[in-house]
Design a protein around this motif. Structure first.
Motif, PDB file in Angstrom:
ATOM      1  N   ALA A  30       0.817  -1.212   0.000  1.00 37.47           N
ATOM      2  CA  ALA A  30       0.000   0.000   0.000  1.00 37.47           C
ATOM      3  C   ALA A  30       0.846   1.254   0.000  1.00 37.47           C
ATOM      4  O   ALA A  30       0.474   2.270  -0.615  1.00 37.47           O
ATOM      5  CB  ALA A  30      -0.934  -0.011   1.221  1.00 37.47           C
ATOM      6  N   ASP A  31       2.011   1.199   0.653  1.00 34.57           N
ATOM      7  CA  ASP A  31       2.898   2.371   0.697  1.00 34.57           C
ATOM      8  C   ASP A  31       4.349   1.909   0.795  1.00 34.57           C
ATOM      9  O   ASP A  31       4.876   1.710   1.893  1.00 34.57           O
ATOM     10  CB  ASP A  31       2.559   3.266   1.893  1.00 34.57           C
ATOM     11  CG  ASP A  31       3.417   4.532   1.922  1.00 34.57           C
ATOM     12  OD1 ASP A  31       4.208   4.742   0.973  1.00 34.57           O
ATOM     13  OD2 ASP A  31       3.291   5.316   2.884  1.00 34.57           O
ATOM     14  N   THR A  33       6.948   3.456   0.608  1.00 31.72           N
ATOM     15  CA  THR A  33       7.849   4.435   1.237  1.00 31.72           C
ATOM     16  C   THR A  33       7.697   4.460   2.757  1.00 31.72           C
ATOM     17  O   THR A  33       8.348   5.260   3.423  1.00 31.72           O
ATOM     18  CB  THR A  33       7.574   5.846   0.685  1.00 31.72           C
ATOM     19  OG1 THR A  33       6.253   6.273   1.079  1.00 31.72           O
ATOM     20  CG2 THR A  33       7.679   5.865  -0.831  1.00 31.72           C
ATOM     21  N   ASP A  34       6.840   3.597   3.317  1.00 32.56           N
ATOM     22  CA  ASP A  34       6.594   3.562   4.763  1.00 32.56           C
ATOM     23  C   ASP A  34       7.710   2.771   5.444  1.00 32.56           C
ATOM     24  O   ASP A  34       7.767   1.544   5.362  1.00 32.56           O
ATOM     25  CB  ASP A  34       5.226   2.916   5.024  1.00 32.56           C
ATOM     26  CG  ASP A  34       4.830   2.956   6.506  1.00 32.56           C
ATOM     27  OD1 ASP A  34       5.729   3.030   7.371  1.00 32.56           O
ATOM     28  OD2 ASP A  34       3.620   2.889   6.790  1.00 32.56           O
ATOM     29  N   GLY A 222       3.748  -1.657  -6.152  1.00 31.38           N
ATOM     30  CA  GLY A 222       3.740  -1.746  -4.696  1.00 31.38           C
ATOM     31  C   GLY A 222       3.847  -3.179  -4.210  1.00 31.38           C
ATOM     32  O   GLY A 222       4.614  -3.489  -3.297  1.00 31.38           O
ATOM     33  N   ARG A 250      10.011   2.971  -7.235  1.00 34.23           N
ATOM     34  CA  ARG A 250       9.152   3.286  -6.093  1.00 34.23           C
ATOM     35  C   ARG A 250       9.687   2.731  -4.777  1.00 34.23           C
ATOM     36  O   ARG A 250       9.184   3.070  -3.708  1.00 34.23           O
ATOM     37  CB  ARG A 250       7.740   2.755  -6.339  1.00 34.23           C
ATOM     38  CG  ARG A 250       7.076   3.415  -7.527  1.00 34.23           C
ATOM     39  CD  ARG A 250       5.626   3.061  -7.646  1.00 34.23           C
ATOM     40  NE  ARG A 250       5.137   3.410  -8.970  1.00 34.23           N
ATOM     41  CZ  ARG A 250       3.876   3.299  -9.357  1.00 34.23           C
ATOM     42  NH1 ARG A 250       2.992   2.828  -8.508  1.00 34.23           N
ATOM     43  NH2 ARG A 250       3.519   3.631 -10.577  1.00 34.23           N
ATOM     44  N   ARG A 252      12.117   2.379  -1.665  1.00 35.91           N
ATOM     45  CA  ARG A 252      12.983   3.280  -0.909  1.00 35.91           C
ATOM     46  C   ARG A 252      13.841   2.454   0.037  1.00 35.91           C
ATOM     47  O   ARG A 252      13.362   1.532   0.694  1.00 35.91           O
ATOM     48  CB  ARG A 252      12.145   4.281  -0.102  1.00 35.91           C
ATOM     49  CG  ARG A 252      11.436   5.318  -0.960  1.00 35.91           C
ATOM     50  CD  ARG A 252      12.441   6.242  -1.643  1.00 35.91           C
ATOM     51  NE  ARG A 252      11.782   7.161  -2.564  1.00 35.91           N
ATOM     52  CZ  ARG A 252      11.579   6.926  -3.854  1.00 35.91           C
ATOM     53  NH1 ARG A 252      11.991   5.765  -4.377  1.00 35.91           N
ATOM     54  NH2 ARG A 252      10.999   7.804  -4.612  1.00 35.91           N
TER      55      ARG A 252
END
Length: 589
Positions: A30-31, A33-34, A222, A250, A252
């Motif tokens: 879902a994210d 970068t979290d 993702g 995407r 990180r």
């Protein structure tokens, strides 16, 4: 009673771990970068080992001689293993395990028909042998690739299904079936099979890595990041998975990632893993804008890869000399009016990392053009011509080829590419950067085919190649001098083709395409003789599998992210500019 309670507790713990694992995967997907989600996934992935379903144990006895032969094979001593097996099979000709090992030796030496015959016979004797079914599938698959016989693919799937029917949780069988589907471009079936594999084997780092690559191809970025994080969480020394994640824009990298990679680096099992890990670390430091550390890892990774797979600069130059000497105005004048008349193929050529996938995506967005993928039909055809003429090079072979055979060669190319087509659109793309060297061959056998050359600033182009860990080949990209020399040869050969085949190649300058998308697309479509279509400007909306490192970029609107990137690395890789020489300024023509 205590044992029952312990087993129940173990099952509950495993179920809780699996749920936590699934939740962590979903959070990263879902994210990506979290950082907290990434750390949770790393923690729970390390605990997921031991929750996999056990495979069925093969219930058969192995003789001392057969076991010895198997050990010899593991050590790469195939000839000694064959001698042991032949002596053993002389007395026991129907031992399925001995037959399986003999079939493996036959396959390793390229005797695939013999391997298939032996394995089929072994399964007539005992159809319950899972490993024999798996090896039969592998040999059939290899035969399909070697002989261009798609029917063998269907037989391979039948064989692997027999293995899975016998042992539904067999990791090797299910993983091979998933990979097989992906290779024949049945991507939805491949995705479903990977899910089956990972449901029963969540602790397979290689399985997660391969599944994540497929997710990237399908545009599920993702989920792909989450899958790669699962792979390195399960096995931190999986250098290929770290690089796979690095190859996703995407993704990180956080402090705990760099710490994990640096800790794993001295423990990696082989040079291949060390190469991949260094490239991944370079990307991680690049994200931190620590270009000095990134450059250090690029040098280490590239030097090791180049040592493993050297590039011969002199051989490349000699090849260019032969191309230039072969494809002359007289050569084409003699063959005028020959070749296959098809206008269907559109060849997209370039240096790697120059925007060829972007051009392909733009063209695939046009209703008259089908986007295929990175094809190798021209290389296969070139090999067939060379072998048929018993020549030392494709150029020598083509000069010996009868003029009347050129049409058939063009038809053979269309036959080879038909497998990759799924629509009736009048045109299709053949995007393979390396085909610039085959431009003369292409024009000889397919005189009406279009060739598009996408060109990028040499400094940014060469840096992008130097920072890319390719799956295979592209050996010239792993050295500064090698990379620069290859770029110069590309310019030399393409300028020659511009002279002897005027108007045949349309050049797109990558930087101009980014600055003026509509203007450059209109010129490109005019060259291809198709009507302008607005959908080509919204190429990022086109839903199709993309198998190259640029899979993410071509699903996003145009941006200038790669412009001038070279300047950030110039203090540590400055010799690239000197190695390119005049090409630094004189590269557009």
């Amino acid at each position: 009673m205590q044992q029952i309670d312990d087993e129940a507790g173990t099952e509950q713990d495993a179920a809780a771990t699996r749920k936590a694992f699934d939740d962590a995967l979903a959070a990263v997907a879902a994210d990506p970068t979290d950082e907290a989600a990434a750390q949770r996934l790393a923690d729970v992935a390390a605990r997921v080992k031991g929750t996999a379903a056990p495979s069925r144990a093969e219930d058969f006895d192995i003789s001392v001689d057969v076991e010895r032969a198997g050990q010899l094979l593991l050590r790469g001593q195939s000839e000694q293993a064959e001698l042991v097996l032949r002596r053993y099979l002389a007395g026991r000709p129907n031992d399925p395990e001995a037959m399986r090992l003999m079939a493996k030796i036959a396959a390793d030496f390229g005797f695939l028909e013999d391997s298939i015959k032996i394995l089929r016979r072994s399964l007539e004797i005992n159809a319950e042998r899972v490993l024999n079914w798996i090896d039969l599938a592998k040999s059939l698959h290899q035969q399909a690739r070697k002989s261009d016989t798609p029917e063998h693919i269907d037989e391979a799937i039948v064989a692997i299904d027999r293995a899975i029917a016998l042992d539904p949780t067999n990791e090797e069988a299910v993983a091979y079936k998933a990979a097989l589907y992906v290779q024949v471009r049945k991507l939805e079936a491949g995705q479903a099979t990977f899910k089956e594999l990972l449901d029963v084997h969540p602790d397979t780092s290689t399985g997660w890595m391969n599944y994540s690559y497929l997710l990237k191809t399908l545009g599920k970025f993702g989920e792909s990041v989450a899958g790669y994080r699962a792979a390195v969480g399960v096995e931190p020394t999986n250098g290929g998975a770290w690089w796979g994640m690095a190859n996703l824009k995407r993704a990180r990298f956080f402090d705990h990632d760099i710490d994990a990679m640096l800790a794993a680096l001295p423990r990696l099992p082989n040079d291949h893993a060390r190469v991949a890990m260094n490239f991944a670390l370079a990307t991680a430091y690049d994200q931190r804008k620590d270009y000095e550390s990134a450059s250090r890892h690029l040098r280490d990774g590239n030097a090791l890869r180049l040592k493993m797979h050297p590039h011969d600069i002199d051989a490349m130059r000699s090849g260019s000399d032969e191309l230039i000497a072969t494809y002359t105005p007289q050569f084409f004048k003699k063959r005028a009016g020959q070749g296959n008349p098809s206008k269907a193929p559109i060849f997209v050529v370039s240096m790697p990392r120059s925007g060829s996938t972007l051009v392909e995506q733009i063209l695939a967005s046009h209703p008259a053009i089908e986007g295929t993928e990175e094809l190798f039909a021209i290389q296969q055809l070139q090999g067939e011509i060379t072998e048929r003429q018993q020549a030392k090079s494709a150029e020598a072979a083509l000069k010996r080829t009868d003029l009347g055979d050129l049409d058939a060669l063009g038809a053979r190319y269309l036959e080879l590419t038909a497998f990759h087509r799924s629509t009736d659109r009048p045109h299709f793309t053949d995007k393979n950067p390396g085909n610039w060297r085959q431009s003369g061959l292409i024009h000889t056998i397919l005189p009406n085919a279009k060739i598009v050359d996408i060109r990028r600033n040499p400094l940014d182009c060469c840096l992008a190649n130097y920072a890319q860990h390719f799956s295979w080949g592209v050996n010239y990209s792993y050295g500064i001098e090698e990379m620069a020399s290859f770029y110069r040869e590309y310019l030399r050969v393409m300028r020659h083709f511009d002279t002897v085949m005027p108007g045949v190649v349309h050049r797109v300058i990558y930087e101009d395409l980014i600055e003026d998308l509509e203007g450059e697309v209109r010129k490109l479509l005019d060259f291809l003789e198709v009507e302008f279509d607005e959908r080509c400007l919204r190429f990022f909306e086109t839903d199709r599998p993309v198998h190259t490192p640029s899979a993410e970029q071509v699903r996003q609107p145009i941006n200038k992210a790669g412009f001038g990137r070279w300047q950030k690395y110039k203090p540590w890789l400055g010799e690239l500019e000197d190695a390119l020489g005049s090409a630094v300024e004189d590269w557009r023509r």
